[in-house]
Design an enzyme around this catalytic site. Structure first.
Site, PDB file in Angstrom:
ATOM      1  N   HIS A   6       7.240  10.629  20.862  1.00  0.00           N
ATOM      2  CA  HIS A   6       8.304   9.888  20.793  1.00  0.00           C
ATOM      3  C   HIS A   6       8.570   9.074  21.847  1.00  0.00           C
ATOM      4  CE1 HIS A   6       9.970  11.445  16.926  1.00  0.00           C
ATOM      5  NE2 HIS A   6       9.882  12.706  17.607  1.00  0.00           N
ATOM      6  N   GLN A  24      10.510  20.163  14.619  1.00  0.00           N
ATOM      7  CA  GLN A  24       9.739  21.117  15.560  1.00  0.00           C
ATOM      8  C   GLN A  24      10.461  21.829  16.739  1.00  0.00           C
ATOM      9  OE1 GLN A  24       5.906  19.234  16.447  1.00  0.00           O
ATOM     10  NE2 GLN A  24       5.234  21.156  17.501  1.00  0.00           N
ATOM     11  N   GLN A  70       8.870   5.625  13.907  1.00  0.00           N
ATOM     12  CA  GLN A  70       9.165   6.873  14.533  1.00  0.00           C
ATOM     13  C   GLN A  70       8.290   7.744  15.554  1.00  0.00           C
ATOM     14  OE1 GLN A  70       8.795  10.915  13.376  1.00  0.00           O
ATOM     15  NE2 GLN A  70      10.748  10.851  12.040  1.00  0.00           N
ATOM     16  N   SER A 106      13.132  14.272  13.686  1.00  0.00           N
ATOM     17  CA  SER A 106      11.976  13.974  14.041  1.00  0.00           C
ATOM     18  C   SER A 106      11.129  14.571  12.843  1.00  0.00           C
ATOM     19  CB  SER A 106      11.574  15.031  15.171  1.00  0.00           C
ATOM     20  OG  SER A 106      10.050  14.651  15.521  1.00  0.00           O
ATOM     21  N   LEU A 107      10.210  15.737  12.815  1.00  0.00           N
ATOM     22  CA  LEU A 107       9.405  16.029  11.606  1.00  0.00           C
ATOM     23  C   LEU A 107      10.444  16.388  10.389  1.00  0.00           C
ATOM     24  CD1 LEU A 107       8.813  18.992  10.010  1.00  0.00           C
ATOM     25  CD2 LEU A 107       7.210  17.242   9.830  1.00  0.00           C
ATOM     26  N   ARG A 148       0.044  13.243  10.507  1.00  0.00           N
ATOM     27  CA  ARG A 148       1.028  13.367  11.715  1.00  0.00           C
ATOM     28  C   ARG A 148       0.745  14.518  12.671  1.00  0.00           C
ATOM     29  NH1 ARG A 148       6.330  14.921  13.129  1.00  0.00           N
ATOM     30  NH2 ARG A 148       7.457  13.262  14.131  1.00  0.00           N
TER      31      ARG A 148
END
Length: 292
Positions: free
Chosen positions: A189, A11, A238, A89-90, A114
């Site tokens: 996170h 993102q 994560q 991340s993503l 998510r």
């Protein structure tokens, strides 16, 4: 030929107009139709809409996953060699798809859930910090309750996450060249995502993972891994864990990776790699034309 890593952005890499060149590609059209059946809305419509809507977590994450999966599959036809996978991340979801851990639909269903959970998060704050004394920053974070290092992107670029008060205390208490509050709904996170992570865990448990065909370096553990159970455990951690991107880049260097190929919109990851791994070649696959 040297070792090659494929890396997938997360993102923040989205841009209005991304993916439009894929609209008439027959295989891509089938993927877009499959995605719409799962999501209930059109990827291409969101990518061609207004920036505010596309930047909303609910839409950003599925759009990035779908485009990255399509580009990855097309690129593999031309350049089949890849030795390691990693995603920011993503982007880790795209990396796991690319490594054969689950199929396109299963990955998209995970990403959809998510995105929904993260979009609903509230009350937290995130900020990006650039150019700072790293020792001072880490000491200040350790001494400040309610804040954590969310993204360790490079030696001189990080994202912190936590309560608004704690994030502001770091922004005001550490000398930086630049400190920017991010336009996100929650403290991603970080331990503040524990409730969302618990809800996501039930969804994750229902998805069958296969062993990876290509080793994956995960955000919470940058060691290469192929075992399905270990990769699932890493993904489970994560949402509340830090994105250890600096360590991933250092590990790719230690593994003697000669080239990193960023698959997806933007050039965020190749930019970080160029500054951190100066001997590593980079390439970007963000359109059909870039595949050649």
């Amino acid at each position: 030929m040297g070792k090659i890593a494929w890396v997938f952005p997360g993102q923040g890499s989205q841009a209005v107009g991304m993916g439009v060149d894929l609209a008439e590609h027959p295989v891509a059209k089938a993927r877009f139709a499959e995605a719409e059946a799962i999501l209930g809305w059109s990827i291409l419509e969101k990518c061609q809409g207004d920036e505010a809507t596309l930047s909303r977590t609910l839409y950003t994450q599925p759009c990035l996953y779908v485009l990255e999966a399509i580009l990855c599959d097309r690129y593999r036809e031309k350049a089949p060699q890849v030795d390691f996978m990693a995603g920011h991340s993503l982007g880790e979801y795209s990396a796991l798809y690319a490594a054969g851990v689950y199929d396109f639909a299963a990955g998209l269903q995970l990403v959809q859930k998510r995105a929904q959970l993260m979009d609903q998060a509230s009350g937290g704050k995130m900020a990006a910090l650039m150019k700072f004394d790293r020792t001072e920053l880490m000491e200040k974070i350790a001494a400040t309750e309610g804040v954590t290092l969310a993204n360790d992107n490079s030696e001189q670029q990080v994202v912190i996450s936590g309560t608004p008060e704690a994030v502001d205390a770091i922004m005001n208490g550490v000398k930086t060249k630049r400190a920017i509050a991010l336009n996100v709904s929650g403290a991603f996170h970080s331990p503040f995502m524990a409730e969302a992570a618990a809800q996501f865990e039930a969804v994750l448990a229902a998805v069958e993972f296969s062993d990876a065909k290509i080793p994956v370096l995960s955000n919470v553990d940058p060691q290469p891994e192929t075992q399905a159970a270990a990769l699932k455990e890493r993904l489970k951690a994560q949402m509340t864990g830090s994105v250890r991107w600096l360590e991933i880049m250092q590990q790719l260097s230690a593994l003697e990776v000669a080239e990193a190929v960023e698959i997806g919109p933007g050039k965020v990851l190749t930019g970080l790699i160029k500054r951190t791994c100066k001997d590593m070649a980079t390439a970007n696959i963000d359109t059909l034309a870039s595949i050649g």
